[in-house]
Design a protein around this motif. Structure first.
Motif, mmCIF file in Angstrom:
data_model
loop_
_atom_site.group_PDB
_atom_site.id
_atom_site.type_symbol
_atom_site.label_atom_id
_atom_site.label_comp_id
_atom_site.label_asym_id
_atom_site.label_seq_id
_atom_site.Cartn_x
_atom_site.Cartn_y
_atom_site.Cartn_z
ATOM 1 N N GLN A 59 39.651 -24.223 19.404
ATOM 2 C CA GLN A 59 38.933 -25.477 19.162
ATOM 3 C C GLN A 59 38.790 -25.743 17.669
ATOM 4 O O GLN A 59 39.023 -26.860 17.209
ATOM 5 N N VAL A 60 38.405 -24.728 16.918
ATOM 6 C CA VAL A 60 38.205 -24.886 15.474
ATOM 7 C C VAL A 60 39.509 -25.289 14.798
ATOM 8 O O VAL A 60 39.519 -26.138 13.897
ATOM 9 N N LYS A 61 40.609 -24.741 15.234
ATOM 10 C CA LYS A 61 41.909 -25.075 14.639
ATOM 11 C C LYS A 61 42.301 -26.529 14.879
ATOM 12 O O LYS A 61 43.073 -27.095 14.119
ATOM 13 N N ARG A 62 41.749 -27.156 15.922
ATOM 14 C CA ARG A 62 42.056 -28.554 16.229
ATOM 15 C C ARG A 62 41.175 -29.543 15.459
ATOM 16 O O ARG A 62 41.426 -30.739 15.503
ATOM 17 N N TRP A 63 40.143 -29.059 14.792
ATOM 18 C CA TRP A 63 39.267 -29.962 14.044
ATOM 19 C C TRP A 63 40.052 -30.621 12.912
ATOM 20 O O TRP A 63 40.909 -29.990 12.280
ATOM 21 N N PRO A 64 39.749 -31.889 12.602
ATOM 22 C CA PRO A 64 40.454 -32.570 11.510
ATOM 23 C C PRO A 64 40.131 -31.953 10.142
ATOM 24 O O PRO A 64 39.012 -31.476 9.914
ATOM 25 N N GLU A 68 33.477 -32.462 7.421
ATOM 26 C CA GLU A 68 32.556 -31.922 6.423
ATOM 27 C C GLU A 68 31.315 -31.385 7.120
ATOM 28 O O GLU A 68 30.795 -32.008 8.041
ATOM 29 N N VAL A 69 30.837 -30.230 6.661
ATOM 30 C CA VAL A 69 29.628 -29.619 7.202
ATOM 31 C C VAL A 69 28.667 -29.348 6.043
ATOM 32 O O VAL A 69 29.003 -28.626 5.107
ATOM 33 N N THR A 70 27.493 -29.959 6.128
ATOM 34 C CA THR A 70 26.447 -29.677 5.146
ATOM 35 C C THR A 70 25.352 -28.910 5.878
ATOM 36 O O THR A 70 24.827 -29.389 6.887
ATOM 37 N N THR A 71 25.046 -27.736 5.371
ATOM 38 C CA THR A 71 24.080 -26.850 5.999
ATOM 39 C C THR A 71 22.813 -26.786 5.156
ATOM 40 O O THR A 71 22.846 -26.356 4.004
ATOM 41 N N TYR A 72 21.706 -27.236 5.736
ATOM 42 C CA TYR A 72 20.385 -27.121 5.123
ATOM 43 C C TYR A 72 19.687 -25.969 5.834
ATOM 44 O O TYR A 72 19.594 -25.972 7.071
ATOM 45 N N LYS A 86 26.851 -17.596 11.725
ATOM 46 C CA LYS A 86 27.844 -18.062 12.702
ATOM 47 C C LYS A 86 28.658 -19.221 12.114
ATOM 48 O O LYS A 86 29.881 -19.254 12.236
ATOM 49 N N MET A 87 27.942 -20.175 11.490
ATOM 50 C CA MET A 87 28.647 -21.312 10.897
ATOM 51 C C MET A 87 29.556 -20.845 9.764
ATOM 52 O O MET A 87 30.682 -21.326 9.623
ATOM 53 N N LEU A 88 29.099 -19.916 8.958
ATOM 54 C CA LEU A 88 29.920 -19.410 7.858
ATOM 55 C C LEU A 88 31.189 -18.746 8.380
ATOM 56 O O LEU A 88 32.271 -18.908 7.807
ATOM 57 N N LYS A 89 31.073 -18.021 9.470
ATOM 58 C CA LYS A 89 32.249 -17.366 10.069
ATOM 59 C C LYS A 89 33.223 -18.422 10.583
ATOM 60 O O LYS A 89 34.436 -18.307 10.396
ATOM 61 N N ILE A 90 32.692 -19.481 11.195
ATOM 62 C CA ILE A 90 33.531 -20.581 11.684
ATOM 63 C C ILE A 90 34.243 -21.252 10.513
ATOM 64 O O ILE A 90 35.458 -21.487 10.561
ATOM 65 N N LEU A 91 33.498 -21.559 9.462
ATOM 66 C CA LEU A 91 34.080 -22.244 8.309
ATOM 67 C C LEU A 91 35.107 -21.372 7.579
ATOM 68 O O LEU A 91 36.045 -21.888 6.975
ATOM 69 N N ALA A 92 34.943 -20.057 7.651
ATOM 70 C CA ALA A 92 35.904 -19.154 7.013
ATOM 71 C C ALA A 92 37.281 -19.264 7.662
ATOM 72 O O ALA A 92 38.303 -18.993 7.018
ATOM 73 N N LEU A 93 37.317 -19.698 8.913
ATOM 74 C CA LEU A 93 38.595 -19.890 9.609
ATOM 75 C C LEU A 93 39.354 -21.097 9.078
ATOM 76 O O LEU A 93 40.566 -21.183 9.239
ATOM 77 N N ARG A 94 38.615 -22.043 8.497
ATOM 78 C CA ARG A 94 39.204 -23.304 8.023
ATOM 79 C C ARG A 94 38.724 -23.593 6.600
ATOM 80 O O ARG A 94 37.924 -24.495 6.373
ATOM 81 N N PRO A 95 39.193 -22.841 5.619
ATOM 82 C CA PRO A 95 38.720 -23.025 4.244
ATOM 83 C C PRO A 95 39.010 -24.405 3.671
ATOM 84 O O PRO A 95 38.393 -24.816 2.685
#
Length: 156
Positions: A59-64, A68-72, A86-95
């Motif tokens: 799923q993450v690989k299919r994201w455009p 953009e993700v802003t984390t507060y 968890k979000m950081l691990k996800i974002l690490a897949l798609r730098p």
């Protein structure tokens, strides 16, 4: 008597929040992933434990690419300590995805006023945008999972 109870409860709340802060350190403002993981063991330990399923990876690989993700978040916040790694691990897949980490104090603010401008009331709050348009927010915890919720924003 009512004033005494209010003062006591306020002091207890403040003590609890301060006790949850890592070694009394509370990050405030923009911070990068490396700094967060190096300076806050709770986040680093949780990050190391995150594992994504094959379905989530797909799923993450299919994201455009323009997502953009802003984390507060708060370094003092147990919900942030659970969800942000968890979000950081996800974002690490798609730098190539754009992301920002904005640490807030216990009043949910930071010097540049970004949290106030974005109407942030709870931590963590993940603001998901595409081409400058907000698709949705995940506040405190996802409905299903971070990957599933963001994928649903994209589909909706």
């Amino acid at each position: 008597m009512k004033i005494f109870r209010t003062i006591t409860l306020s002091a207890l709340l403040l003590f609890t929040l301060v006790a949850c802060a890592h070694d009394g350190k509370v990050a405030v403002g923009a911070i990068n992933t490396d700094e967060l993981l190096a300076q806050y063991a709770d986040f680093s330990q949780a990050y190391r434990q995150v594992e994504l399923s094959e379905q989530e990876l797909a799923q993450v690989k299919r994201w455009p690419d323009k997502l953009e993700v802003t984390t507060y978040f708060g370094t003092w916040c147990h919900d942030s300590q659970r969800e942000v790694p968890k979000m950081l691990k996800i974002l690490a897949l798609r730098p190539e995805l754009s992301s920002q980490l904005i640490a807030l104090d216990i009043n949910k603010s930071e010097p540049e006023g970004r949290a106030s401008d974005a109407g942030i009331a709870f931590t963590p709050t993940f603001v998901i945008t595409l081409d400058g348009r907000e698709l949705g927010r995940i506040v405190e915890r996802p409905e299903t999972s971070l990957v599933a919720d963001i994928s649903a924003f994209l589909a909706g």
